[in-house]
Design an enzyme around this catalytic site. Structure first.
Site, short mmCIF file in Angstrom:
data_model
loop_
_atom_site.label_atom_id
_atom_site.label_comp_id
_atom_site.label_asym_id
_atom_site.label_seq_id
_atom_site.Cartn_x
_atom_site.Cartn_y
_atom_site.Cartn_z
CD GLU A 157 1.66 -5.39 5.84
OE1 GLU A 157 2.33 -6.48 6.30
OE2 GLU A 157 0.96 -5.42 4.85
CB ALA B 60 -0.93 0.14 1.21
CD GLU C 299 -2.61 -7.32 3.21
OE1 GLU C 299 -2.23 -6.24 2.78
OE2 GLU C 299 -3.14 -7.61 4.08
N GLY D 76 0.47 -5.01 0.87
CA GLY D 76 -0.66 -5.02 0.00
C GLY D 76 -0.44 -5.64 -1.35
N1 COA Z 1 4.74 3.04 -0.67
C1 COA Z 1 5.19 4.22 -1.15
N2 COA Z 1 6.18 4.38 -1.74
C2 COA Z 1 6.96 3.01 -2.13
C3 COA Z 1 6.62 2.13 -1.48
C4 COA Z 1 5.30 2.01 -0.72
N3 COA Z 1 4.95 0.90 -0.27
N4 COA Z 1 7.58 1.09 -1.87
C5 COA Z 1 8.43 1.66 -2.67
N5 COA Z 1 8.07 3.07 -2.74
C6 COA Z 1 8.81 4.10 -3.20
C7 COA Z 1 9.71 4.57 -2.46
O1 COA Z 1 9.45 5.74 -1.56
C8 COA Z 1 10.74 5.31 -3.64
O2 COA Z 1 10.15 6.47 -4.02
P1 COA Z 1 11.27 7.85 -4.25
O3 COA Z 1 12.10 7.54 -5.34
O4 COA Z 1 10.24 8.72 -4.44
O5 COA Z 1 12.09 7.98 -2.86
C9 COA Z 1 10.48 4.37 -4.81
O6 COA Z 1 9.39 3.94 -4.52
C10 COA Z 1 11.67 3.38 -5.15
O7 COA Z 1 11.82 2.56 -3.74
P2 COA Z 1 13.05 2.27 -2.87
O8 COA Z 1 12.68 2.04 -1.56
O9 COA Z 1 14.13 3.55 -3.21
O10 COA Z 1 13.71 1.11 -3.68
P3 COA Z 1 14.72 0.17 -3.08
O11 COA Z 1 15.28 -0.68 -4.34
O12 COA Z 1 15.70 0.81 -2.14
O13 COA Z 1 13.95 -0.84 -1.83
C11 COA Z 1 12.14 -1.99 -1.40
C12 COA Z 1 12.90 -1.72 -2.55
C13 COA Z 1 10.71 -2.72 -1.98
C14 COA Z 1 12.73 -3.15 -0.42
C15 COA Z 1 11.48 -0.71 -0.69
O14 COA Z 1 11.05 0.01 -1.51
C16 COA Z 1 10.35 -1.13 0.47
O15 COA Z 1 10.79 -1.55 1.58
N6 COA Z 1 9.30 -0.59 0.41
C17 COA Z 1 7.90 -0.64 1.27
C18 COA Z 1 7.78 -2.16 1.43
C19 COA Z 1 6.73 -2.10 2.59
O16 COA Z 1 6.85 -1.93 3.71
N7 COA Z 1 5.28 -2.44 2.11
C20 COA Z 1 4.16 -2.47 2.98
C21 COA Z 1 3.52 -1.31 2.95
S1 COA Z 1 2.11 -1.38 4.10
#
Ligand code: COA
Length: 257
Positions: free
Chosen positions: A135, A66, A115, A112
């Site tokens: 989460e 999400a 999910e 999400g």
């Molecule tokens: N919500 C909003 N933005 C998200 C996102 C999310 N769930 N997951 C990734 N993004 C965005 C990042 O903020 C970043 O945006 P920016 O370039 O404007 O800063 C962009 O997507 C790229 O992500 P980034 O984190 O830089 O890539 P990465 O390769 O370093 O890491 C992940 C990849 C997937 C490990 C990491 O993005 C992450 O942990 N995301 C969240 C996962 C999460 O907790 N999901 C559950 C949400 S309830």
């Protein structure tokens, strides 16, 4: 509806939905959920379409969860509403759709995103995919059905380990956990899913809808799945597909559904 965050392609009997916010790793914000709901509703009503594949754009993510930026300031009431609206519009909606939805998991499927994949009827992942429900690392729990569907798929012990550690599984581990049905290479992923869709499209769509209802009944509170099966089985006898299927068998030809 003109979509901003998803792409919809319909070819013959298959539809492909691509979640298309690659800069945000295809994170599900409100608009994306609304667009997905609209697309799935449209496809449910389109009798030509027999199966739907859903994937994420580019190679890095299916859906990274999400959209955290969108809910970071929410209070308790808004949080509850977020989960309820999402479950109604997308996750439960897909699970109860009248035709099979195949998740083509092409990269990160987190929160999400996992999910969403779990709400689909069939899951196929590419070798580079990573899956998890992180989460609790954000001070939250899964709110789009993850606590329920993960337990149903992998069992309570493994579900609680994944949820409490906020860890990620590789595609191979997810396969061993029975979280996904198949692991294929990234290059093969869409073709593999489309082939599954084509196999499905050769069978009776009315029988497939009945099968989805009967299988889902096992997971609904207060519903007796065996009774649902009896009712759905009986209902099949009143369909044109039943006449065509049985007639074709007796005439030693392929049915034309
Ligand atoms: N919500 C909003 N933005 C998200 C996102 C999310 N769930 N997951 C990734 N993004 C965005 C990042 O903020 C970043 O945006 P920016 O370039 O404007 O800063 C962009 O997507 C790229 O992500 P980034 O984190 O830089 O890539 P990465 O390769 O370093 O890491 C992940 C990849 C997937 C490990 C990491 O993005 C992450 O942990 N995301 C969240 C996962 C999460 O907790 N999901 C559950 C949400 S309830």
């Amino acid at each position: 509806m003109k979509y901003q965050n998803i792409l919809l392609d319909i070819e013959a009997k298959l539809a492909l939905i691509t979640i298309n916010r690659p800069k945000k790793l295809n994170a599900l914000n409100k608009l994306t959920i609304e667009e997905l709901h609209h697309a799935f509703q449209q496809l449910a009503n389109n009798n030509e379409v027999r199966a739907i594949v859903v994937t994420g754009s580019e190679n890095k993510a299916f859906v990274a969860g999400a959209d955290i930026a969108e809910f970071a300031n929410f209070d308790q009431i808004q949080g509850e509403d977020l989960a309820k609206v999402g479950q109604d519009l997308l996750f439960n909606f897909i699970e109860n759709l009248n035709k099979p939805v195949i998740a083509a998991i092409n990269g990160f499927a987190l929160g999400g995103g996992l999910e969403l994949a779990m709400a689909c009827h069939i899951r196929v992942a590419s070798q580079n995919a990573k899956m998890g429900l992180p989460e609790v690392s954000l001070g939250l729990i899964p709110g789009y059905g993850g606590t329920q569907r993960l337990s149903q798929l992998v069992g309570r012990g493994k579900a609680l380990e994944m949820i409490t550690t906020a860890g990620m599984l590789t595609a191979q581990q997810a396969y061993e956990f029975r979280l996904i049905n198949h692991v294929v290479s990234q290059e093969e992923l869409l073709e593999f899913c489309e082939d599954l869709g084509l196999k499905i499209s050769k069978n009776s769509s009315t029988a497939i809808t009945a099968a989805i209802k009967a299988v889902n009944a096992n997971y609904k509170d207060g519903v007796d799945g065996f009774t649902t099966e009896i009712n759905q089985f009986g209902a099949c006898f009143g369909t044109e597909d039943f006449i065509e299927g049985t007639t074709a068998f007796l005439e030693k030809r392929k049915p034309n559904f």
